[in-house]
Write an enzyme that holds these catalytic residues in place. Structure first.
Site, PDB file in Angstrom:
ATOM      1  N   ASP A 172      -8.568  -6.160   0.763  1.00  0.00           N
ATOM      2  CA  ASP A 172      -7.806  -5.906  -0.470  1.00  0.00           C
ATOM      3  C   ASP A 172      -8.410  -6.697  -1.634  1.00  0.00           C
ATOM      4  O   ASP A 172      -8.523  -6.199  -2.751  1.00  0.00           O
ATOM      5  CB  ASP A 172      -6.330  -6.299  -0.281  1.00  0.00           C
ATOM      6  CG  ASP A 172      -5.585  -5.312   0.606  1.00  0.00           C
ATOM      7  OD1 ASP A 172      -4.558  -5.696   1.206  1.00  0.00           O
ATOM      8  OD2 ASP A 172      -6.027  -4.147   0.720  1.00  0.00           O
ATOM      9  N   ASP A 191     -17.166  -3.534   8.796  1.00  0.00           N
ATOM     10  CA  ASP A 191     -17.420  -2.366   7.940  1.00  0.00           C
ATOM     11  C   ASP A 191     -18.504  -2.717   6.935  1.00  0.00           C
ATOM     12  O   ASP A 191     -19.331  -3.589   7.193  1.00  0.00           O
ATOM     13  CB  ASP A 191     -16.106  -1.992   7.224  1.00  0.00           C
ATOM     14  CG  ASP A 191     -15.787  -2.996   6.133  1.00  0.00           C
ATOM     15  OD1 ASP A 191     -15.442  -2.584   5.024  1.00  0.00           O
ATOM     16  OD2 ASP A 191     -15.944  -4.200   6.392  1.00  0.00           O
ATOM     17  N   HIS A 241       0.852  -1.215   0.000  1.00  0.00           N
ATOM     18  CA  HIS A 241       0.000   0.000   0.000  1.00  0.00           C
ATOM     19  C   HIS A 241       0.872   1.243   0.000  1.00  0.00           C
ATOM     20  O   HIS A 241       1.398   1.655   1.021  1.00  0.00           O
ATOM     21  CB  HIS A 241      -0.929  -0.016   1.215  1.00  0.00           C
ATOM     22  CG  HIS A 241      -1.844  -1.204   1.241  1.00  0.00           C
ATOM     23  ND1 HIS A 241      -2.736  -1.463   0.222  1.00  0.00           N
ATOM     24  CD2 HIS A 241      -1.982  -2.210   2.120  1.00  0.00           C
ATOM     25  CE1 HIS A 241      -3.397  -2.586   0.492  1.00  0.00           C
ATOM     26  NE2 HIS A 241      -2.957  -3.065   1.631  1.00  0.00           N
ATOM     27  N   ASP A 263      -8.631 -10.209   7.570  1.00  0.00           N
ATOM     28  CA  ASP A 263      -9.464  -9.063   7.237  1.00  0.00           C
ATOM     29  C   ASP A 263      -8.784  -8.199   6.166  1.00  0.00           C
ATOM     30  O   ASP A 263      -9.362  -7.875   5.129  1.00  0.00           O
ATOM     31  CB  ASP A 263      -9.734  -8.224   8.491  1.00  0.00           C
ATOM     32  CG  ASP A 263     -10.522  -6.994   8.165  1.00  0.00           C
ATOM     33  OD1 ASP A 263      -9.956  -6.084   7.546  1.00  0.00           O
ATOM     34  OD2 ASP A 263     -11.715  -6.926   8.495  1.00  0.00           O
ATOM     35  N   TYR A 264      -7.529  -7.855   6.416  1.00  0.00           N
ATOM     36  CA  TYR A 264      -6.781  -7.034   5.442  1.00  0.00           C
ATOM     37  C   TYR A 264      -6.801  -7.699   4.068  1.00  0.00           C
ATOM     38  O   TYR A 264      -7.026  -7.060   3.047  1.00  0.00           O
ATOM     39  CB  TYR A 264      -5.329  -6.879   5.875  1.00  0.00           C
ATOM     40  CG  TYR A 264      -4.999  -5.880   6.946  1.00  0.00           C
ATOM     41  CD1 TYR A 264      -3.769  -5.976   7.595  1.00  0.00           C
ATOM     42  CD2 TYR A 264      -5.852  -4.849   7.319  1.00  0.00           C
ATOM     43  CE1 TYR A 264      -3.399  -5.056   8.576  1.00  0.00           C
ATOM     44  CE2 TYR A 264      -5.497  -3.935   8.303  1.00  0.00           C
ATOM     45  CZ  TYR A 264      -4.258  -4.047   8.923  1.00  0.00           C
ATOM     46  OH  TYR A 264      -3.893  -3.157   9.911  1.00  0.00           O
ATOM     47  N   PHE A 319     -12.801  -6.247  11.185  1.00  0.00           N
ATOM     48  CA  PHE A 319     -13.401  -4.938  11.410  1.00  0.00           C
ATOM     49  C   PHE A 319     -14.735  -4.857  10.679  1.00  0.00           C
ATOM     50  O   PHE A 319     -14.776  -4.949   9.448  1.00  0.00           O
ATOM     51  CB  PHE A 319     -12.445  -3.843  10.917  1.00  0.00           C
ATOM     52  CG  PHE A 319     -11.002  -4.180  11.176  1.00  0.00           C
ATOM     53  CD1 PHE A 319     -10.101  -4.352  10.131  1.00  0.00           C
ATOM     54  CD2 PHE A 319     -10.540  -4.413  12.468  1.00  0.00           C
ATOM     55  CE1 PHE A 319      -8.781  -4.702  10.365  1.00  0.00           C
ATOM     56  CE2 PHE A 319      -9.219  -4.766  12.712  1.00  0.00           C
ATOM     57  CZ  PHE A 319      -8.340  -4.907  11.657  1.00  0.00           C
TER      58      PHE A 319
HETATM   59  N1  56B Z   1     -12.792  -4.491   7.324  1.00  0.00           N
HETATM   60  C1  56B Z   1     -12.000  -3.519   6.870  1.00  0.00           C
HETATM   61  N2  56B Z   1     -12.546  -2.311   6.586  1.00  0.00           N
HETATM   62  C2  56B Z   1     -11.708  -1.355   6.128  1.00  0.00           C
HETATM   63  C3  56B Z   1     -10.349  -1.536   5.945  1.00  0.00           C
HETATM   64  C4  56B Z   1      -9.850  -0.294   5.448  1.00  0.00           C
HETATM   65  C5  56B Z   1      -8.457   0.039   5.065  1.00  0.00           C
HETATM   66  N3  56B Z   1      -7.588  -0.406   6.095  1.00  0.00           N
HETATM   67  C6  56B Z   1      -6.400  -1.096   5.741  1.00  0.00           C
HETATM   68  C7  56B Z   1      -6.393  -1.684   4.406  1.00  0.00           C
HETATM   69  C8  56B Z   1      -5.315  -1.331   3.733  1.00  0.00           C
HETATM   70  C9  56B Z   1      -4.494  -0.457   4.545  1.00  0.00           C
HETATM   71  O1  56B Z   1      -3.388  -1.178   4.953  1.00  0.00           O
HETATM   72  C10 56B Z   1      -5.315  -0.107   5.741  1.00  0.00           C
HETATM   73  O2  56B Z   1      -4.670  -0.281   6.942  1.00  0.00           O
HETATM   74  C11 56B Z   1     -10.910   0.578   5.367  1.00  0.00           C
HETATM   75  N4  56B Z   1     -12.004  -0.091   5.762  1.00  0.00           N
HETATM   76  C12 56B Z   1     -13.398   0.316   5.726  1.00  0.00           C
HETATM   77  O3  56B Z   1     -13.869  -0.021   4.421  1.00  0.00           O
HETATM   78  C13 56B Z   1     -14.823   0.960   4.001  1.00  0.00           C
HETATM   79  C14 56B Z   1     -14.218   1.701   2.830  1.00  0.00           C
HETATM   80  O4  56B Z   1     -14.192   0.795   1.729  1.00  0.00           O
HETATM   81  P1  56B Z   1     -14.076   1.446   0.251  1.00  0.00           P
HETATM   82  O5  56B Z   1     -15.351   2.305   0.102  1.00  0.00           O
HETATM   83  O6  56B Z   1     -14.030   0.227  -0.659  1.00  0.00           O
HETATM   84  O7  56B Z   1     -12.831   2.293   0.230  1.00  0.00           O
HETATM   85  C15 56B Z   1     -15.024   1.878   5.189  1.00  0.00           C
HETATM   86  O8  56B Z   1     -16.023   1.359   6.038  1.00  0.00           O
HETATM   87  C16 56B Z   1     -13.674   1.781   5.877  1.00  0.00           C
HETATM   88  O9  56B Z   1     -13.773   2.125   7.249  1.00  0.00           O
HETATM   89  C17 56B Z   1      -9.792  -2.801   6.268  1.00  0.00           C
HETATM   90  O10 56B Z   1      -8.587  -3.073   6.154  1.00  0.00           O
HETATM   91  N5  56B Z   1     -10.671  -3.752   6.716  1.00  0.00           N
END
Ligand code: 56B
Length: 341
Positions: A319, A239, A53, A314-315, A237
């Site tokens: 991705d 989301d 990233h 999760d990551y 997480f």
């Molecule tokens: N479960 C989970 N949700 C995550 C992340 C991330 C990014 N984090 C890491 C990932 C790469 C970097 O290394 C960051 O560290 C964002 N979100 C959530 O997604 C939504 C945005 O989505 P889109 O509209 O498609 O961009 C929003 O609710 C956002 O809060 C995650 O990793 N896991």
């Protein structure tokens, strides 16, 4: 807080009582097998956070920790009603959307000499300045700009009062325990209190607090102040992207009634029963995928780089959702407008 279930306990309880969202055992196994093929690879390890990233900090210093803090304080609600009409941020010759548009905007501000990661700056930043910092290249602004401004002021003031203006001081008060840091964050910063109720029980998801702990662990490369002995207790997480990819991969299913509602793009309020079921079942689904993957790696005698935990799964899945955006177009994600995810 008494009687409040942890995210893992909340997820288990929701999955056991869910009426419109279901976990598919066969799908769980298929996702675990997909991940097994990656178990020894570069993706399922803490180093992937920097390696894959380009917008994430490469350093592991105090400035990098404070970058993670301000970014995760604003890490919510990027979705737009129509995918063709959304906030975009150009940076370093590339155009970013969603969560990455936030990171691009933070890095652009730093390049412009705006101290966006400094609490003494964002504790008193004005709404107009926040609009400028988070400006979009399209006519669609980043959602919830006023809330982002309010949260920046509130959070910056607390970080100055309680932690001398640096999140690294908060980390250093957690005795290298991920759980202690999680609770210190939700006790100190109101905007991280992602809690609601379900079937009369008080439940928590703590999505931004958990990802903050995870990103702190990642930016510190799991070493020094970031060497959390209990990092594996952090769950995925909850989301709006993970449910979408879990449905796409066949590990999660919606009732016809809920699917119809989501396909119409109907809004679900934060704390609504179906919204809670989507978040809780997704969280529990990833826990089951992790259990199944660990079983498969043991059977296969596969050597993994360190312990595979729910953060790394999760990551990877998040991705994966990014990389398969086109393929996933037919799978709706739920629309909830809130400051928690
Ligand atoms: N479960 C989970 N949700 C995550 C992340 C991330 C990014 N984090 C890491 C990932 C790469 C970097 O290394 C960051 O560290 C964002 N979100 C959530 O997604 C939504 C945005 O989505 P889109 O509209 O498609 O961009 C929003 O609710 C956002 O809060 C995650 O990793 N896991």
């Amino acid at each position: 807080m008494d009687g409040l279930l942890t995210p893992r306990e909340s997820a288990k309880f929701i999955a056991e009582n869910s009426r419109d969202v279901f976990i598919d055992g066969g799908g769980v196994r298929r996702v675990a097998e997909l991940l097994l093929a990656k178990a020894a690879g570069p993706e399922l390890r803490v180093g992937a956070w920097k390696a894959f990233h380009e917008l994430n900090p490469k350093a592991a210093d105090e400035a990098a920790v404070n970058w993670v803090f301000v970014t995760d304080t604003l890490n919510f609600s990027f979705w737009s009603e129509s995918d063709e009409h959304k906030c975009l941020v150009g940076y370093g010759g590339k155009t970013y959307s969603g969560y990455w548009s936030l990171c691009a905007a933070v890095n652009r501000a730093l390049d412009e000499g705006i101290p966006m990661t400094s609490a003494s700056y964002y504790a008193t930043v004005t709404l107009d300045e926040v609009r400028h910092i988070l400006r979009s290249d399209t006519d669609v602004p980043m959602p919830l700009i006023e809330e982002r401004h309010r949260i920046l002021n509130e959070t910056g003031k607390i970080l100055l009062e309680k932690f001398e203006g640096s999140f690294l001081n908060c980390v250093r008060k957690s005795d290298k325990s991920a759980q202690k840091l999680l609770h210190l964050v939700v006790e100190s910063f109101p905007s991280y209190r992602d809690v609601t109720q379900f079937e009369g029980k008080r439940i928590s998801f703590y999505k931004r607090a958990q990802i903050l702990v995870a990103d702190t662990w990642s930016v510190l490369e799991g070493k020094g102040d970031g060497c959390f002995k209990d990092i594996s207790r952090i769950t995925m997480f909850a989301d709006y992207r993970l449910p979408q990819v879990l449905v796409y991969l066949g590990a999660l299913k919606y009732s016809d009634e809920l699917l119809e509602k989501l396909l119409k793009g109907e809004m679900l309020l934060y704390g609504n029963r179906q919204e809670v079921e989507i978040r809780g079942c997704s969280l529990w689904c990833v826990e089951l995928i992790r259990d199944c993957l660990l079983e498969l790696t043991e059977k296969k005698g596969e050597k993994t780089s360190g312990e595979i935990n729910s953060i790394l799964l999760d990551y990877f899945l998040w991705d994966y959702a990014r990389d398969h955006r086109e393929d996933m177009k037919g799978i709706p994600f739920h629309h909830t407008r809130c400051i928690y995810y």
